[in-house]
Enzyme design. Structure first.
Site, PDB file in Angstrom:
ATOM      1  N   GLU A   1      12.800  10.571  15.188  1.00 11.76           N
ATOM      2  CA  GLU A   1      12.729   9.305  14.460  1.00 11.76           C
ATOM      3  C   GLU A   1      13.872   8.365  14.886  1.00 11.76           C
ATOM      4  O   GLU A   1      13.681   7.169  15.010  1.00 11.76           O
ATOM      5  CB  GLU A   1      12.750   9.583  12.954  1.00 11.76           C
ATOM      6  CG  GLU A   1      12.026   8.542  12.179  1.00 11.76           C
ATOM      7  CD  GLU A   1      11.404   9.032  10.874  1.00 11.76           C
ATOM      8  OE1 GLU A   1      11.352   8.236   9.950  1.00 11.76           O
ATOM      9  OE2 GLU A   1      10.967  10.196  10.762  1.00 11.76           O
TER      10      GLU A   1
ATOM     11  N   HIS B   1      19.479   9.395  -0.099  1.00 17.09           N
ATOM     12  CA  HIS B   1      20.493   8.890   0.835  1.00 17.09           C
ATOM     13  C   HIS B   1      21.713   9.819   0.872  1.00 17.09           C
ATOM     14  O   HIS B   1      22.837   9.374   1.123  1.00 17.09           O
ATOM     15  CB  HIS B   1      20.906   7.447   0.485  1.00 17.09           C
ATOM     16  CG  HIS B   1      19.883   6.432   0.884  1.00 17.09           C
ATOM     17  ND1 HIS B   1      19.797   5.924   2.163  1.00 17.09           N
ATOM     18  CD2 HIS B   1      18.877   5.851   0.188  1.00 17.09           C
ATOM     19  CE1 HIS B   1      18.789   5.057   2.225  1.00 17.09           C
ATOM     20  NE2 HIS B   1      18.212   5.005   1.034  1.00 17.09           N
TER      21      HIS B   1
ATOM     22  N   GLY C   1       4.368   4.247   4.379  1.00 17.56           N
ATOM     23  CA  GLY C   1       5.337   3.301   3.838  1.00 17.56           C
ATOM     24  C   GLY C   1       5.456   3.305   2.323  1.00 17.56           C
ATOM     25  O   GLY C   1       5.954   2.351   1.738  1.00 17.56           O
TER      26      GLY C   1
ATOM     27  N   SER D   1       6.069   9.451   8.147  1.00 19.47           N
ATOM     28  CA  SER D   1       6.651   9.559   9.493  1.00 19.47           C
ATOM     29  C   SER D   1       7.054  11.003   9.801  1.00 19.47           C
ATOM     30  O   SER D   1       6.808  11.491  10.908  1.00 19.47           O
ATOM     31  CB  SER D   1       7.840   8.603   9.652  1.00 19.47           C
ATOM     32  OG  SER D   1       8.825   8.849   8.680  1.00 19.47           O
TER      33      SER D   1
ATOM     34  N   ASP E   1      13.362  15.015   5.208  1.00 19.12           N
ATOM     35  CA  ASP E   1      11.909  14.858   5.263  1.00 19.12           C
ATOM     36  C   ASP E   1      11.247  15.951   6.095  1.00 19.12           C
ATOM     37  O   ASP E   1      10.338  16.629   5.628  1.00 19.12           O
ATOM     38  CB  ASP E   1      11.532  13.464   5.775  1.00 19.12           C
ATOM     39  CG  ASP E   1      12.103  12.356   4.908  1.00 19.12           C
ATOM     40  OD1 ASP E   1      12.678  12.671   3.860  1.00 19.12           O
ATOM     41  OD2 ASP E   1      11.981  11.184   5.289  1.00 19.12           O
TER      42      ASP E   1
ATOM     43  N   SER F   1      -4.781   8.045  16.777  1.00 15.55           N
ATOM     44  CA  SER F   1      -4.638   8.110  15.320  1.00 15.55           C
ATOM     45  C   SER F   1      -5.731   7.282  14.680  1.00 15.55           C
ATOM     46  O   SER F   1      -6.039   6.183  15.164  1.00 15.55           O
ATOM     47  CB  SER F   1      -3.280   7.569  14.886  1.00 15.55           C
ATOM     48  OG  SER F   1      -3.270   7.409  13.476  1.00 15.55           O
TER      49      SER F   1
ATOM     50  N   LEU G   1       6.522   8.622   0.775  1.00 16.89           N
ATOM     51  CA  LEU G   1       6.105  10.031   0.805  1.00 16.89           C
ATOM     52  C   LEU G   1       6.289  10.632   2.201  1.00 16.89           C
ATOM     53  O   LEU G   1       5.831  11.729   2.490  1.00 16.89           O
ATOM     54  CB  LEU G   1       4.653  10.183   0.339  1.00 16.89           C
ATOM     55  CG  LEU G   1       4.365   9.647  -1.061  1.00 16.89           C
ATOM     56  CD1 LEU G   1       2.953  10.009  -1.488  1.00 16.89           C
ATOM     57  CD2 LEU G   1       5.364  10.182  -2.094  1.00 16.89           C
TER      58      LEU G   1
ATOM     59  N   ASP H   1      21.289  12.986   2.552  1.00 14.96           N
ATOM     60  CA  ASP H   1      21.083  13.989   3.615  1.00 14.96           C
ATOM     61  C   ASP H   1      21.904  13.705   4.854  1.00 14.96           C
ATOM     62  O   ASP H   1      22.474  14.613   5.462  1.00 14.96           O
ATOM     63  CB  ASP H   1      19.593  14.179   3.940  1.00 14.96           C
ATOM     64  CG  ASP H   1      18.843  12.920   4.320  1.00 14.96           C
ATOM     65  OD1 ASP H   1      19.425  11.816   4.218  1.00 14.96           O
ATOM     66  OD2 ASP H   1      17.664  13.041   4.722  1.00 14.96           O
TER      67      ASP H   1
HETATM   68  P1  ADP Z   1       7.217   6.521   5.381  1.00 14.88           P
HETATM   69  O1  ADP Z   1       8.003   6.385   4.111  1.00 14.88           O
HETATM   70  O2  ADP Z   1       5.753   6.553   5.117  1.00 14.88           O
HETATM   71  O3  ADP Z   1       7.672   7.668   6.223  1.00 14.88           O
HETATM   72  P2  ADP Z   1       8.238   5.017   7.622  1.00 14.88           P
HETATM   73  O4  ADP Z   1       8.509   3.573   7.814  1.00 14.88           O
HETATM   74  O5  ADP Z   1       9.369   5.965   7.774  1.00 14.88           O
HETATM   75  O6  ADP Z   1       7.521   5.173   6.205  1.00 14.88           O
HETATM   76  O7  ADP Z   1       7.130   5.510   8.669  1.00 14.88           O
HETATM   77  C1  ADP Z   1       5.891   4.821   8.812  1.00 14.88           C
HETATM   78  C2  ADP Z   1       5.493   4.817  10.289  1.00 14.88           C
HETATM   79  O8  ADP Z   1       5.132   6.156  10.729  1.00 14.88           O
HETATM   80  C3  ADP Z   1       4.233   4.000  10.566  1.00 14.88           C
HETATM   81  O9  ADP Z   1       4.556   2.634  10.743  1.00 14.88           O
HETATM   82  C4  ADP Z   1       3.706   4.642  11.850  1.00 14.88           C
HETATM   83  O10 ADP Z   1       4.394   4.158  12.983  1.00 14.88           O
HETATM   84  C5  ADP Z   1       4.057   6.103  11.652  1.00 14.88           C
HETATM   85  N1  ADP Z   1       2.903   6.831  11.071  1.00 14.88           N
HETATM   86  C6  ADP Z   1       2.804   7.349   9.838  1.00 14.88           C
HETATM   87  N2  ADP Z   1       1.599   7.938   9.637  1.00 14.88           N
HETATM   88  C7  ADP Z   1       0.901   7.776  10.780  1.00 14.88           C
HETATM   89  C8  ADP Z   1      -0.417   8.138  11.217  1.00 14.88           C
HETATM   90  N3  ADP Z   1      -1.272   8.779  10.423  1.00 14.88           N
HETATM   91  N4  ADP Z   1      -0.770   7.793  12.477  1.00 14.88           N
HETATM   92  C9  ADP Z   1       0.080   7.153  13.281  1.00 14.88           C
HETATM   93  N5  ADP Z   1       1.309   6.778  12.931  1.00 14.88           N
HETATM   94  C10 ADP Z   1       1.734   7.066  11.703  1.00 14.88           C
HETATM   95 MG    MG Z   2       9.633   7.900   6.960  1.00 16.29          MG
END
Ligand code: ADP
Ligand code: MG
Length: 365
Positions: free
Chosen positions: A144, A20, A106, A112, A156, A52, A109, A22
């Protein structure tokens, strides 16, 4: 047009320290991991179409990024990437692609950012359009915000675009200066997933950022990475900043100091300063728990279990509200450590936690 299948991919990341920090122009120390999002695609004259393996919805955009229907769910991320690249002058070239991922969603790692970076690279390649890496990172970051309203920082996508195998990336998000910090070969990175998923879109992430922003003006334009904890506290008190915002600021200022100290500990001439690393990770976790309030009991428990199982250092990592703990562990004992902590965690919580010894990777090619 000749048909050719191309692939672009981008790694996930784990942040060693600097959480937190950046989005207020501070310091971060992420590592790119050997898991990632890949887009396999071929050119398509008039449309951007993406599927996807993880979700049912398909993205359908005009070749310039204009949506062809109402956007919902994950498709908002690639749509925002395409629109931002269009605004930066990307020629309208389409593609048809399929996304596959080995980044768990989620868990902290950064699936997104791996997604937005991989899609941005595919769109750039399809249009033979080039942007400097740091600008691409800004595109992914802004995507994002635009896609789901999560005001993430630069860390990220920068990790996914700039990090190198066996190194952490020390990035100053204010000046965008960055350098690689070699990781001690004897230490392994273990990611302990709490099994509690976050979706940053529906978390307190944006609220935390807003609370911090209430305090920032008291620094009179200085970045939190450029002041001491004592000076920040005095300035906040003098300016009548409320107690919650003062704690958010204290976390960010102290966390920037911890990033610097952590780099010193990793690069100590006599070898990594294990005691310092342990103390810094612990203090970082406590600050995220008490001052920034983004930890959850499951992450606190994992940190405690990691310490008991012999971790050199352990703290929650990522935005919080779920996700994972990152631990530095003696390499020869890492597999057993991951298994022991996971077993103890599952026994205590009944949750499906997992522990993984992670290999580092190079940034997106
Ligand atoms: P994280 O910590 O994994 O980045 P976030 O809440 O920031 O968690 O992002 C997760 C979101 O990113 C998912 O709900 C989806 O909308 C998108 N996402 C991540 N990976 C994929 C994927 N392989 N295909 C499609 N959407 C994805
Ligand atoms: Mg994310």
């Amino acid at each position: 047009m000749t048909s050719r299948l191309a692939e672009t991919s981008a790694p996930g990341r784990v942040n060693l320290i600097g959480e937190h920090t950046d989005y207020s122009g501070g310091l971060v120390l992420p590592v790119a991991l050997d898991c990632g999002v890949a887009v396999r695609w071929q050119p398509e004259p008039a449309a951007i179409r993406l599927r996807s393996a993880e979700f049912p919805e398909t993205v359908e955009l005009a070749a310039d990024g204009t949506p062809r229907s109402e956007l919902a769910g994950w498709v908002r991320y690639p749509a925002a990437v395409a629109q931002l690249l269009h605004e930066l002058g990307r020629p309208a070239a389409g593609l048809d692609g399929t996304i596959s991922s080995t980044v768990p969603i989620g868990t902290g790692l950064s699936s997104s950012a791996a997604l937005t970076v991989a899609v941005a690279l595919a769109l750039c390649r399809a249009a033979e359009f080039e942007l400097p890496r740091i600008e691409l990172a800004h595109v992914a970051q802004e995507a994002e915000h635009r896609a789901v309203g999560v005001p993430v920082g630069l860390m990220d996508p920068a990790a996914s675009l700039l990090a190198r195998r066996d190194h952490a990336l020390l990035l100053d998000c204010g000046t965008e200066e960055h350098r690689l910090v070699p990781l001690p070969p004897r230490l392994a990175i273990v990611v302990l997933d709490s099994g509690v998923r976050h979706a940053l879109e529906h978390s307190g992430y944006a609220a935390r950022r807003a609370e911090l922003e209430r305090a920032l003006p008291c620094l009179g334009g200085a970045r939190p990475s450029a002041v001491t904890v004592e000076a920040a506290e005095a300035a906040a008190l003098a300016a009548g900043v409320d107690e919650v915002a003062r704690r958010r600021l204290r976390h960010v200022v102290s966390e920037n100091e911890r990033v610097r100290a952590c780099v010193r500990a990793l690069e100590a001439p006599a070898g990594p300063d294990r005691k310092a690393l342990g103390a810094l990770f612990r203090a970082g976790h406590e600050s995220l728990r008490d001052d920034f309030e983004v930890s959850i009991p499951e992450l606190d428990l994992l940190v405690e279990l990691a310490g008991a199982a012999g971790a050199v250092a352990a703290r929650m990592t990522g935005g919080g509200f779920g996700g994972s703990v990152v631990a530095l562990v003696d390499r020869h004992a890492a597999e057993k450590f991951a298994a022991d902590v996971t077993a103890a965690y599952v026994a205590r919580t009944g949750r499906a936690g997992t522990g993984r010894v992670c290999a580092t990777a190079d940034a997106a090619a």
